[in-house]
Design a protein around this motif. Sequence first.
Motif, PDB file in Angstrom:
ATOM      1  N   GLN A 125       0.826  -1.198   0.000  1.00 26.07           N
ATOM      2  CA  GLN A 125       0.000   0.000   0.000  1.00 26.07           C
ATOM      3  C   GLN A 125       0.870   1.263   0.000  1.00 26.07           C
ATOM      4  O   GLN A 125       0.592   2.218  -0.735  1.00 26.07           O
ATOM      5  CB  GLN A 125      -0.932   0.017   1.232  1.00 26.07           C
ATOM      6  CG  GLN A 125      -1.957  -1.081   1.262  1.00 26.07           C
ATOM      7  CD  GLN A 125      -3.043  -0.890   0.213  1.00 26.07           C
ATOM      8  OE1 GLN A 125      -3.318   0.200  -0.225  1.00 26.07           O
ATOM      9  NE2 GLN A 125      -3.646  -1.994  -0.192  1.00 26.07           N
ATOM     10  N   LEU A 126       1.932   1.256   0.797  1.00 19.71           N
ATOM     11  CA  LEU A 126       2.827   2.420   0.851  1.00 19.71           C
ATOM     12  C   LEU A 126       3.557   2.628  -0.473  1.00 19.71           C
ATOM     13  O   LEU A 126       3.689   3.766  -0.954  1.00 19.71           O
ATOM     14  CB  LEU A 126       3.829   2.268   2.003  1.00 19.71           C
ATOM     15  CG  LEU A 126       3.240   2.388   3.412  1.00 19.71           C
ATOM     16  CD1 LEU A 126       4.306   2.061   4.451  1.00 19.71           C
ATOM     17  CD2 LEU A 126       2.664   3.767   3.647  1.00 19.71           C
ATOM     18  N   ARG A 130       3.182   5.731  -2.849  1.00 20.58           N
ATOM     19  CA  ARG A 130       4.412   6.500  -3.161  1.00 20.58           C
ATOM     20  C   ARG A 130       4.526   6.759  -4.656  1.00 20.58           C
ATOM     21  O   ARG A 130       4.914   7.843  -5.081  1.00 20.58           O
ATOM     22  CB  ARG A 130       5.620   5.720  -2.650  1.00 20.58           C
ATOM     23  CG  ARG A 130       6.959   6.246  -3.057  1.00 20.58           C
ATOM     24  CD  ARG A 130       7.412   7.326  -2.081  1.00 20.58           C
ATOM     25  NE  ARG A 130       8.792   7.660  -2.279  1.00 20.58           N
ATOM     26  CZ  ARG A 130       9.192   8.738  -2.947  1.00 20.58           C
ATOM     27  NH1 ARG A 130       8.341   9.547  -3.489  1.00 20.58           N
ATOM     28  NH2 ARG A 130      10.470   8.987  -3.066  1.00 20.58           N
TER      29      ARG A 130
END
Length: 170
Positions: A125-126, A130
């Motif tokens: 998810q990060l 990003r």
Amino acid sequence: MDMTRMGAFLQELRREQGLTQEQLGEKLHVSGKTVSRWETGTYMPPVDMLLALSELYGLSMNELVAGERLSPETLPQAAEENLAAALKEQEVFQLSERRHFWTDKWQKEHRWTWGLLILLTVACQLLAARFERIDLVAIAALVAVGLAVLLRNRRDDYVEHHLYDDMLDK
């Protein structure tokens, strides 16, 4: 087993003896509140108390559990029904306890798997956020849900295997 009926019968028997709940409790070394719980059907008296009550009232434990005075003709049938009900309750209790035991055991053995799944999901998810890839966020979420369902199914299979296969071996 109809605990309300049994409780009402216990209350009737106590009143026939002219005892209050507190007086009966004193005789049996329990509180009046405990007697009240038996009589309302909230709790069933333990076996040792059923035995003491049966001696006190001059009735069989089967009559107490059935919630009525029984004739010699109806006593055997009531005894069979009481025994079947007691065994069924014990079986269900043991089964639910065994299910809980094997579920907990699997959960403890696979904590790292759940932790890794959560860590990978958060990392995906990060990374997707990003790089501003909304499609990857959705894909990562779907994969995480799929893996969670897979783990849950594996746990359920494990529990069922140990529950029923172990019971068949006995």
